[in-house]
Design an enzyme around this catalytic site. Structure first.
Site, PDB file in Angstrom:
ATOM      1  N   GLU A   1      36.621  30.543  41.150  1.00  0.00           N
ATOM      2  CA  GLU A   1      35.792  29.882  40.126  1.00  0.00           C
ATOM      3  C   GLU A   1      35.326  28.511  40.612  1.00  0.00           C
ATOM      4  O   GLU A   1      34.195  28.096  40.370  1.00  0.00           O
ATOM      5  CB  GLU A   1      36.566  29.724  38.807  1.00  0.00           C
ATOM      6  CG  GLU A   1      36.996  31.034  38.143  1.00  0.00           C
ATOM      7  CD  GLU A   1      35.837  31.869  37.609  1.00  0.00           C
ATOM      8  OE1 GLU A   1      34.669  31.454  37.742  1.00  0.00           O
ATOM      9  OE2 GLU A   1      36.113  32.960  37.064  1.00  0.00           O
ATOM     10  N   ARG A  57      31.312  27.864  41.228  1.00  0.00           N
ATOM     11  CA  ARG A  57      30.654  26.979  40.254  1.00  0.00           C
ATOM     12  C   ARG A  57      30.510  25.555  40.784  1.00  0.00           C
ATOM     13  O   ARG A  57      29.432  24.973  40.737  1.00  0.00           O
ATOM     14  CB  ARG A  57      31.439  26.949  38.937  1.00  0.00           C
ATOM     15  CG  ARG A  57      31.566  28.322  38.310  1.00  0.00           C
ATOM     16  CD  ARG A  57      32.197  28.258  36.930  1.00  0.00           C
ATOM     17  NE  ARG A  57      32.768  29.552  36.576  1.00  0.00           N
ATOM     18  CZ  ARG A  57      32.810  30.049  35.358  1.00  0.00           C
ATOM     19  NH1 ARG A  57      32.336  29.377  34.343  1.00  0.00           N
ATOM     20  NH2 ARG A  57      33.367  31.228  35.125  1.00  0.00           N
ATOM     21  N   ASP A 102      33.108  43.457  41.302  1.00  0.00           N
ATOM     22  CA  ASP A 102      31.662  43.219  41.357  1.00  0.00           C
ATOM     23  C   ASP A 102      31.112  42.494  42.597  1.00  0.00           C
ATOM     24  O   ASP A 102      30.397  43.055  43.420  1.00  0.00           O
ATOM     25  CB  ASP A 102      31.191  42.514  40.068  1.00  0.00           C
ATOM     26  CG  ASP A 102      32.033  41.299  39.676  1.00  0.00           C
ATOM     27  OD1 ASP A 102      32.948  40.917  40.428  1.00  0.00           O
ATOM     28  OD2 ASP A 102      31.776  40.718  38.600  1.00  0.00           O
ATOM     29  N   GLU A 120      24.163  38.617  33.922  1.00  0.00           N
ATOM     30  CA  GLU A 120      23.866  39.671  34.925  1.00  0.00           C
ATOM     31  C   GLU A 120      22.564  40.431  34.659  1.00  0.00           C
ATOM     32  O   GLU A 120      21.808  40.722  35.593  1.00  0.00           O
ATOM     33  CB  GLU A 120      25.039  40.648  35.044  1.00  0.00           C
ATOM     34  CG  GLU A 120      26.289  40.053  35.696  1.00  0.00           C
ATOM     35  CD  GLU A 120      27.073  39.121  34.779  1.00  0.00           C
ATOM     36  OE1 GLU A 120      26.866  39.180  33.544  1.00  0.00           O
ATOM     37  OE2 GLU A 120      27.887  38.324  35.292  1.00  0.00           O
TER      38      GLU A 120
END
Ligand code: DMJ
Length: 626
Positions: A215, A219, A359, A525
């Protein structure tokens, strides 16, 4: 537009007509006759030649070219020669016949005939300028809620009007939102966010405790690196935006990455631990010991770019070890389980899916290859290619009764049963497939240059089918917003769960939503894939779909006092708000919508690669910074 097309068609038919006449003159009996031709015949021949020359050199250009279109033309690649003057028209007239058309599947032949590309259509039309402006206003509203009630916290709780630190306390919304504000030209926001980074972030990086490696990389590190690029950092201090000097972003990125590196160096294998304690410069595995497959394989774009910018290869070397190691592990037709052990370096469990924890493994295989084509990391392309074959073979099915293509899961591996469950997260896949097919250029250009293999065309078709399914996941609900997870009804398997509530949707009987899955976190998405599909196919329906989704966000998730909120249940009206605005709503969702409605020259997909948090990095044309 029709005029321009007709003019082009008549030019083409005139060329053919003249070619036929000239061919006849030089090849037929007339050739012999000409040798002994009378003066009259010779004059007729001269007349034809003169007429032909005049038509070729004086046909006027009937369509005007806007600034945006000019830029487009400048980016034409090899083989797309522009015919701009009479002399070159004449040269073209005598040139040998054009190459054969690109390889097409039977499906494609039908589709190509149906679609007429109008140059420059992408970037015109005040409707889209207005809609893009609405997205910018939404971003300002989201930012003002955050700034007024939660500045410096990771996330805004828009109903409680306060902040929360769900990501370790590095002010994640500030950094995630920064490059979106730059792209939108919101100078004031850039200045506010930029000075927060300059004033507060260095201390936070030094003193905060546990953060998640993935993360924080996608980010914060990703946000800082793209802010550095977009603010002109690579142009030698030629600052292009408000806010601090670009070097501030790079210094923070480096200081953060030096700490994050301990997740790699503390692990006994190439697989990093999942968490880092910033103030101790130490790392630890997640409770239970396993890392998520997607998390450890979604760090490389960021670390590679940092190495490129700093000239220090350690970031790239450590992060690429993960992918090099994964290359050697056994897979199921290129597909991988969603957990991996940093202790053994082996995958763990049988569950295979392209949703949570799986993913972005697939996304980064192709994106890291695209980012570093100069490095010739072909194994990444091969891993991607094999995985996409595996997806088509093992995970794609059609719903009943109306035949939506979707990507399901194998919760017990390839020998276990298929689950018709699809996370909204899987909706990154259409965009990735389209990008992998054309490598970021438009489909039209790729076809003209004969670049698409049959498989590329098949992947592009799958991308178009899947993005439709993702859009229908929104359309079947009462609010027009997608649930976190949907189930698709298939022959012999209806998982249960209620429909989405929109009885007028064509697919209301194809999609079921379980009670626990009805929330919406403002995820990006689907709009991400709409953006990529629009750029690549230039089909305006993707913009229209994006606009419908944006309107639903406006209607049901906006909080008057500032910010937007996640929802508990998208199937009921009014939906209950969850009191949290995720950072990716500003970093990704609104950025992709803004780009979808805007000029295609803004962050072109053949020049930039977006990290999984929508932070764009320039594609590296060389292996080292020059
Ligand atoms: C983002 O943080 C990234 O896109 C990630 O890859 C997946 N989840 C969220 C958005 O849904």
């Amino acid at each position: 537009m029709i005029l321009a097309r007709n003019a082009r068609l008549s030019k083409v038919s005139m060329c053919c007509f003249l070619q036929v006449i000239s061919q006849t003159l030089v090849t037929s009996n007339m050739k012999r006759d000409c040798a002994k031709c009378s003066m009259g015949k010779f004059l007729v021949l001269l007349l034809f030649c003169g007429l032909g020359y005049l038509m070729l050199t004086h046909t006027s250009t009937t369509h005007s070219v806007s600034g945006g279109q000019e830029k487009d033309s400048n980016r034409l690649k090899d083989g797309d020669e522009l015919i701009t003057d009479g002399t070159s028209r004449l040269r073209r007239f005598w040139r040998k016949p054009p190459r054969l058309p690109p390889r097409l599947s039977p499906d494609e032949i039908g589709n190509v005939n149906k679609s007429v590309h109008v140059p420059g259509k992408l970037n015109t039309g005040s409707k889209w300028i207005d809609r893009q402006h609405s997205v910018k206003k939404a971003f300002s509203h989201a930012w003002s809620g955050y700034k007024n009630h939660a500045m410096g916290f990771d996330e805004l709780m828009p109903l409680s009007q306060r902040g929360m630190d769900g990501l370790g306390g590095l002010g994640a919304t500030v950094v995630d939102a920064l490059d979106t504000a730059m792209i939108m030209g919101l100078d004031e926001v850039v200045s506010e966010a930029g000075s927060w980074v300059e004033t507060h972030l260095p201390e936070r990086i030094n003193q905060k405790g546990q953060v998640n490696l993935f993360e924080t990389t996608i980010r914060i590190l990703g946000g800082l690196l793209s802010a550095y690029h977009l603010s002109g950092g690579e142009q030698g201090g030629n600052q292009t935006h408000k806010g601090p000097k670009p070097i501030i972003y790079l210094e923070n990125a480096r200081s953060l990455a030096d700490r994050l590196l301990t997740a790699f160096t503390s692990s006994p294998t190439a697989i990093p631990f999942s968490d880092v304690i910033l103030r101790d410069q130490s790392a630890q595995p997640a409770p239970g010991g396993l890392s998520s497959t997607s998390e450890v394989s979604t760090l490389q774009l960021e670390f590679n770019y940092l190495s490129f910018l700093t000239g220090d290869s350690k970031y790239s070397l450590e992060s690429m070890k993960v992918l090099e190691h994964m290359k050697t592990l056994p897979k199921v037709k290129g597909l991988v389980p969603i957990y991996i052990s940093p202790h053994s370096g082996e995958f763990s469990g049988d569950t295979i899916r392209l949703g949570s924890r799986g993913d972005s493994y697939y996304e980064y295989l192709i994106k890291v290859w695209l980012q570093n084509r100069a490095s010739n990391w072909t194994y990444l392309y091969e891993m991607y290619d094999e995985a996409m074959k595996g997806v088509k073979h093992l995970l794609v099915q059609k719903s009943i009764p109306n035949g939506l293509l979707f990507v399901g899961e194998l919760p017990y591996g390839p020998k276990g049963s298929f689950s018709p469950k699809m996370d909204h997260l899987v909706c990154f896949l259409p965009g990735t497939l389209a990008l992998g097919a054309t490598k970021g250029i438009t489909k039209e250009e790729a076809m003209k240059r004969n670049l698409l293999t049959f498989e590329d065309l098949e992947n592009l078709k799958l991308a178009e089918d899947l993005v439709k399914t993702c859009f229908e996941m929104y359309s079947v609900t009462s609010t027009g917003l997608a649930p976190e997870i949907a189930y698709f009804n298939i022959e012999g398997n209806s998982e249960g769960g209620l429909d989405g509530g929109n009885k007028s949707s064509e697919y209301v009987n194809d999609i079921s939503i379980k009670h626990a899955d009805r929330h919406n976190l403002l995820r990006p998405e689907t709009v991400e894939s709409l953006f990529v599909l629009y750029r690549i196919t230039e089909d305006p329906k993707y913009r229209e779909w994006g606009w419908e989704i944006f309107e639903a966000f406006e209607k049901y998730t906006k909080v008057d006092s500032g910010g937007y909120s996640s929802l508990d249940d998208v199937t009921v009206i009014p939906p209950h708000k969850r009191d949290k605005m995720e950072t990716f709503f500003l970093g990704e969702t609104l950025k992709y919508l803004y780009l979808l409605f805007g000029d295609s020259n803004l962050i072109p997909l053949d020049e930039f690669v977006f990290n999984t948090e929508a932070h764009p990095f320039p594609i590296q044309r060389t292996t080292k910074r020059e």
